[in-house]
Enzyme design. Structure first.
Site, PDB file in Angstrom:
ATOM      1  N   ASP A 111      12.426  -2.539  12.641  1.00  0.00           N
ATOM      2  CA  ASP A 111      13.796  -2.076  12.362  1.00  0.00           C
ATOM      3  C   ASP A 111      14.686  -2.115  13.597  1.00  0.00           C
ATOM      4  OD1 ASP A 111      12.878  -1.461   9.760  1.00  0.00           O
ATOM      5  OD2 ASP A 111      12.164   0.476  10.470  1.00  0.00           O
ATOM      6  N   GLY A 144      16.736  -9.011  11.982  1.00  0.00           N
ATOM      7  CA  GLY A 144      17.384  -9.795  10.932  1.00  0.00           C
ATOM      8  C   GLY A 144      18.761 -10.270  11.363  1.00  0.00           C
ATOM      9  N   HIS A 199      14.575  -6.884   6.222  1.00  0.00           N
ATOM     10  CA  HIS A 199      15.681  -7.070   7.158  1.00  0.00           C
ATOM     11  C   HIS A 199      16.957  -6.805   6.395  1.00  0.00           C
ATOM     12  CE1 HIS A 199      13.243  -8.925  10.134  1.00  0.00           C
ATOM     13  NE2 HIS A 199      13.010 -10.014   9.452  1.00  0.00           N
ATOM     14  N   THR A 218       3.402   1.185   2.517  1.00  0.00           N
ATOM     15  CA  THR A 218       4.528   0.922   1.622  1.00  0.00           C
ATOM     16  C   THR A 218       4.018   0.463   0.246  1.00  0.00           C
ATOM     17  OG1 THR A 218       4.658  -1.335   2.431  1.00  0.00           O
ATOM     18  CG2 THR A 218       6.107   0.279   3.480  1.00  0.00           C
TER      19      THR A 218
HETATM   20  P1  GDP Z   1      15.041  -5.517  11.288  1.00  0.00           P
HETATM   21  O1  GDP Z   1      13.963  -5.304  10.299  1.00  0.00           O
HETATM   22  O2  GDP Z   1      14.523  -5.550  12.697  1.00  0.00           O
HETATM   23  O3  GDP Z   1      15.905  -6.683  10.978  1.00  0.00           O
HETATM   24  O4  GDP Z   1      15.960  -4.231  11.251  1.00  0.00           O
HETATM   25  P2  GDP Z   1      16.667  -3.520   9.979  1.00  0.00           P
HETATM   26  O5  GDP Z   1      17.365  -4.506   9.159  1.00  0.00           O
HETATM   27  O6  GDP Z   1      15.747  -2.598   9.307  1.00  0.00           O
HETATM   28  O7  GDP Z   1      17.642  -2.527  10.746  1.00  0.00           O
HETATM   29  C1  GDP Z   1      18.709  -2.935  11.416  1.00  0.00           C
HETATM   30  C2  GDP Z   1      19.929  -2.281  10.793  1.00  0.00           C
HETATM   31  O8  GDP Z   1      20.894  -2.175  11.767  1.00  0.00           O
HETATM   32  C3  GDP Z   1      20.560  -3.119   9.699  1.00  0.00           C
HETATM   33  O9  GDP Z   1      21.162  -2.258   8.771  1.00  0.00           O
HETATM   34  C4  GDP Z   1      21.602  -3.942  10.436  1.00  0.00           C
HETATM   35  O10 GDP Z   1      22.686  -4.350   9.630  1.00  0.00           O
HETATM   36  C5  GDP Z   1      22.022  -2.973  11.466  1.00  0.00           C
HETATM   37  N1  GDP Z   1      22.434  -3.534  12.735  1.00  0.00           N
HETATM   38  C6  GDP Z   1      21.907  -4.582  13.432  1.00  0.00           C
HETATM   39  N2  GDP Z   1      22.531  -4.691  14.620  1.00  0.00           N
HETATM   40  C7  GDP Z   1      23.438  -3.696  14.676  1.00  0.00           C
HETATM   41  C8  GDP Z   1      24.368  -3.255  15.665  1.00  0.00           C
HETATM   42  O11 GDP Z   1      24.468  -3.795  16.765  1.00  0.00           O
HETATM   43  N3  GDP Z   1      25.126  -2.160  15.353  1.00  0.00           N
HETATM   44  C9  GDP Z   1      25.020  -1.510  14.169  1.00  0.00           C
HETATM   45  N4  GDP Z   1      25.786  -0.453  13.950  1.00  0.00           N
HETATM   46  N5  GDP Z   1      24.153  -1.880  13.223  1.00  0.00           N
HETATM   47  C10 GDP Z   1      23.375  -2.959  13.472  1.00  0.00           C
END
Ligand code: GDP
Length: 430
Positions: free
Chosen positions: A12, A16, A40, A127
């Protein structure tokens, strides 16, 4: 050339978004491990999407999205995802599925549920996507590769053999209804028809692509600390989350991976059980959870509230090292703009000694965080494009963390959108 995008921590981290962003200039994006157990979240001009199986490059016309042999392939989930994105107006993506990828069988999901039920309070917080039973079967050599769907005679024979042993457990350990081989066979034929248009000899395809100079991205799931070897065993996932495994899980030479972009979030979050040294609780955690990510820190697959914590330099330094990081993408920094003071975990105290080296799980359980408190910047940094334009305290926060983890932060993400990104030169870059 091959780039890998992987996580430094518990997952997280925002991989993504970084993959979606770098996919603009890539030809091929590959998922190389894990299954539909994590997701993601991606925000782009088509809307907001939670992807569990498809690589994050599916939103572009020019990319080929590949499910590598290392993935736990849930065929109905893959098809639901393809249909979902196409129904929201995304052009039909070009997708290839490795003929060597193994299939998440309906009973893997059942076994996950049954086992968590049996363990009750001692459960792993799975999960329930069948991932652990899937990988157990893969390495016990009773899994099913996609290619096996295309030989009906041996498929039926193997199903009967495998279900015989599964039914012993179902009957005597879990006391649940037995599985029927004929019914399972029919389901497999449905799976075959769903996957048939996409099946490909992926390592051969990639060999050719590399010779043609194509740009390839490997997209990791979860993060270093969930790796079965180098993570917080046993509170880990069942496939390697490391960039090195990208070579195996996709089927390409390890020396082709020339850039390893490790994604680190500006604070910590984790799902599931396990030691989490910099964890915070109560109102402090609630506020960060509510403001975190894009619309709160809740699991993309499960909707579960994530556990929250301050940035952990010990875990992240280790997480970056074990990935073989060339670049750190530092994400979700904008979220911290509300804080007057920002604590950062700079060391662990274990049995009265302070260390900055991440320990094995037995010692980790005893670790207490050593915190250093930095000044906040108290403003919204979204929309800023140049590093120099960030508030001074914000730059201090980034540079402080960079010096503690020892890997170059070359990208700073200050919002969920594709172009919310600040590129930065780092003295630590090689
Ligand atoms: P992943 O599994 O590593 O891709 O992570 P997730 O998707 O679970 O969590 C990342 C969350 O943070 C998502 O809701 C993204 O849209 C959001 N996100 C990613 N980069 C940023 C950022 O720089 N700022 C903010 N506010 N949200 C972000």
């Amino acid at each position: 050339m091959v780039k890998a995008i992987v996580g430094a921590n518990w997952g997280d981290e925002g991989k993504g978004k970084i993959t979606d962003m770098l996919a603009q200039e890539s030809d091929i994006i590959i998922r190389f491990q894990g299954g539909a157990n994590a997701g993601h979240t991606i925000v782009n001009p088509y809307g907001k999407f939670a992807l569990h199986t498809l690589p994050s490059g599916v939103f572009y016309n020019h990319t080929t999205s590949i499910i590598g042999n290392g993935v736990a392939l849930n065929i109905p989930v893959l098809f639901k995802e393809i249909n979902d994105i196409v129904s929201k107006g995304v052009p039909s993506p070009k997708i290839l599925v490795s003929d060597r990828a193994q299939i998440v069988m309906p009973y893997h999901i059942l076994f996950d549920e049954y086992e968590e039920e049996r363990l009750k309070g001692k459960a792993f917080g799975s999960t329930k996507s069948g991932i652990a039973p899937f990988y157990s079967d893969k390495y016990a050599k009773i899994g099913f590769q996609v290619s096996e769907l295309f030989d009906e005679v041996s498929l039926r024979e193997k199903l009967e053999r495998v279900l015989d042993t599964k039914n012993v457990l179902i009957e005597h350990l879990y006391h649940k209804p037995k599985l029927d081989a004929e019914e399972m066979f029919k389901t497999m034929l449905e799976y075959r028809d769903m996957v048939a248009p996409y099946v490909c000899d992926v390592s051969l395809y990639l060999d050719k692509a590399l010779k043609e100079g194509k740009k390839i991205l490997l997209e990791g799931q979860l993060g270093s600390l969930k790796d079965p070897d180098h993570g917080i065993y046993p509170m880990v996932t069942s496939s390697s989350t490391l960039a090195a495994y990208g070579a195996i899980g996709a089927g390409l030479p390890p020396y082709e991976i020339s850039q390893i972009i490790t994604v680190c979030k500006a604070y910590s979050s984790a799902v599931g059980a396990g030691a989490f040294v910099s964890e915070i609780f109560g109102d402090e955690a609630d506020e960060l959870r509510r403001r975190g990510g894009d619309g709160g820190e809740y699991g993309a697959t499960t909707g579960r509230p994530r556990r929250m914590g301050w940035f952990d330099c010990v875990a992240s330094k280790y997480g970056c090292r074990i990935q073989g990081t060339t670049d750190v993408a530092f994400t979700v920094l904008d979220v911290l703009g509300y804080l007057d003071k920002i604590p950062v975990c700079v060391g662990y105290e274990i049995d009265g000694e302070i260390t900055t080296d991440f320990p094995v799980t037995t010692k980790l359980e005893k670790a207490k965080p050593v915190l250093e408190v930095l000044d906040g910047w108290k403003c919204d940094i979204r929309g800023i494009k140049n590093y120099e334009d960030l508030p001074e305290n914000c730059r201090r926060y980034i540079e402080f963390i960079e010096s503690r983890i020892g890997f170059p932060i070359t990208m700073v993400s200050n919002g969920p959108k594709r172009d919310d990104i600040i590129y930065r030169k780092s003295a630590l870059s090689k």
